[in-house]
Motif scaffolding. Structure first.
Motif, mmCIF file in Angstrom:
data_model
loop_
_atom_site.group_PDB
_atom_site.id
_atom_site.type_symbol
_atom_site.label_atom_id
_atom_site.label_comp_id
_atom_site.label_asym_id
_atom_site.label_seq_id
_atom_site.Cartn_x
_atom_site.Cartn_y
_atom_site.Cartn_z
ATOM 1 N N UNK A 64 2.679 -0.704 4.985
ATOM 2 C CA UNK A 64 3.336 0.398 5.950
ATOM 3 C C UNK A 64 4.695 0.049 6.206
ATOM 4 N N UNK A 65 5.543 0.670 5.629
ATOM 5 C CA UNK A 65 7.052 0.392 5.945
ATOM 6 C C UNK A 65 7.665 1.060 7.064
ATOM 7 N N UNK A 66 8.437 0.453 7.673
ATOM 8 C CA UNK A 66 9.093 0.928 8.924
ATOM 9 C C UNK A 66 10.233 2.275 8.531
ATOM 10 N N UNK A 67 10.238 3.181 9.178
ATOM 11 C CA UNK A 67 11.075 4.489 9.000
ATOM 12 C C UNK A 67 12.513 4.129 8.650
ATOM 13 N N UNK A 68 13.037 4.593 7.833
ATOM 14 C CA UNK A 68 14.415 4.394 7.172
ATOM 15 C C UNK A 68 14.674 5.975 7.135
ATOM 16 N N UNK A 69 15.864 6.506 7.820
ATOM 17 C CA UNK A 69 16.273 7.906 7.394
ATOM 18 C C UNK A 69 15.297 8.954 7.638
ATOM 19 N N UNK A 70 14.104 8.758 8.740
ATOM 20 C CA UNK A 70 13.306 9.735 8.943
ATOM 21 C C UNK A 70 12.435 9.787 8.061
ATOM 22 N N UNK A 71 12.146 8.739 7.205
ATOM 23 C CA UNK A 71 11.246 8.630 5.888
ATOM 24 C C UNK A 71 10.256 7.382 6.173
ATOM 25 N N UNK A 72 8.830 7.736 6.245
ATOM 26 C CA UNK A 72 8.074 6.497 6.286
ATOM 27 C C UNK A 72 7.496 6.261 4.867
ATOM 28 N N UNK A 73 7.349 5.078 4.438
ATOM 29 C CA UNK A 73 6.431 4.945 3.194
ATOM 30 C C UNK A 73 5.333 3.930 3.374
ATOM 31 N N UNK A 74 4.138 4.588 3.044
ATOM 32 C CA UNK A 74 2.913 3.816 3.084
ATOM 33 C C UNK A 74 2.458 3.545 1.660
ATOM 34 N N UNK A 75 2.369 2.389 1.146
ATOM 35 C CA UNK A 75 1.731 2.160 -0.384
ATOM 36 C C UNK A 75 0.124 1.569 0.012
ATOM 37 N N UNK A 76 -0.685 1.994 -0.733
ATOM 38 C CA UNK A 76 -2.022 1.349 -0.770
ATOM 39 C C UNK A 76 -2.501 1.181 -2.161
ATOM 40 N N UNK A 77 -2.979 -0.032 -2.404
ATOM 41 C CA UNK A 77 -3.250 -0.417 -3.766
ATOM 42 C C UNK A 77 -4.561 -1.131 -3.768
ATOM 43 N N UNK A 78 -5.380 -1.221 -4.884
ATOM 44 C CA UNK A 78 -6.578 -1.940 -4.879
ATOM 45 C C UNK A 78 -6.906 -2.428 -6.416
ATOM 46 N N UNK A 79 -7.946 -3.478 -6.207
ATOM 47 C CA UNK A 79 -8.453 -3.996 -7.518
ATOM 48 C C UNK A 79 -9.942 -4.235 -7.232
ATOM 49 N N UNK A 80 -10.658 -4.018 -8.575
ATOM 50 C CA UNK A 80 -12.064 -4.436 -8.255
ATOM 51 C C UNK A 80 -12.424 -5.296 -9.466
ATOM 52 N N UNK A 81 -13.116 -6.386 -9.383
ATOM 53 C CA UNK A 81 -13.197 -7.138 -10.366
ATOM 54 C C UNK A 81 -14.324 -6.442 -11.126
ATOM 55 N N UNK A 82 -14.224 -6.611 -12.670
ATOM 56 C CA UNK A 82 -15.200 -6.054 -13.607
ATOM 57 C C UNK A 82 -16.535 -6.252 -13.471
ATOM 58 N N UNK A 83 -17.350 -5.288 -13.259
ATOM 59 C CA UNK A 83 -18.757 -5.416 -12.945
ATOM 60 C C UNK A 83 -19.262 -5.681 -11.418
ATOM 61 N N UNK A 84 -18.308 -5.578 -10.588
ATOM 62 C CA UNK A 84 -18.596 -5.661 -9.323
ATOM 63 C C UNK A 84 -18.824 -4.376 -8.771
ATOM 64 N N UNK A 85 -20.037 -4.097 -8.067
ATOM 65 C CA UNK A 85 -20.251 -3.007 -7.318
ATOM 66 C C UNK A 85 -20.429 -3.224 -5.972
ATOM 67 N N UNK A 86 -19.792 -2.488 -4.856
ATOM 68 C CA UNK A 86 -20.045 -2.432 -3.498
ATOM 69 C C UNK A 86 -21.715 -2.196 -3.028
#
Length: 128
Positions: free
Chosen positions: A100-122
């Motif tokens: 969650x990046x702080x505001x710059x010029x009135x624009x916020x940036x939120x980046x979300x990414x994920x990874x799952x190991x092959x074969x793993x199921x929650x």
């Protein structure tokens, strides 16, 4: 272990590899530089992961974050690079990273990414 910026992520053995348990790490001190202007960008980093055999050591993670302080990076690229480096170091069953990046010029940036190991199921969520 050094107390200076480094790209080396130290790990330790998961104390309970038989159980899926969530580890949450929050840091409000991430900084990098805008690659276009050179101005500092500040972000809160939120990590949640389910370890397989290894966990990340927190001091090394702090020093890893510190290593970006003087580097230019687009928000999207640096968020995905951090995730890739954590996956390479730990090979977790699951990991999600949110920046969650702080505001710059009135624009916020939120980046979300994920990874799952092959074969793993929650496991199924139990609602009581």
């Amino acid at each position: 272990m050094s107390s200076s910026p480094t790209k080396i992520l130290e790990v330790f053995d998961n104390p309970n590899i038989k159980r899926d348990f969530v580890i949450r790490i929050d840091s409000s001190e991430f900084t990098c530089l805008c690659p276009l202007t050179g101005q500092p960008d500040f972000a809160d980093i939120h990590i949640e992961y389910i370890s397989d055999k290894l966990c990340v050591e927190l001091k090394s993670l702090k020093n890893y974050f510190w290593s970006y302080r003087n580097e230019g990076a687009f928000h999207e690229a640096v968020t995905n690079k951090i995730l890739d480096d954590l996956v390479e170091a730990m090979d977790p069953r699951f990991i999600r990273l949110k920046a969650i990046f702080n505001v710059r010029g009135g624009v916020y940036t939120n980046i979300e990414c994920e990874h799952r190991k092959d074969g793993w199921e929650p496991r199924e969520v139990v609602n009581v």
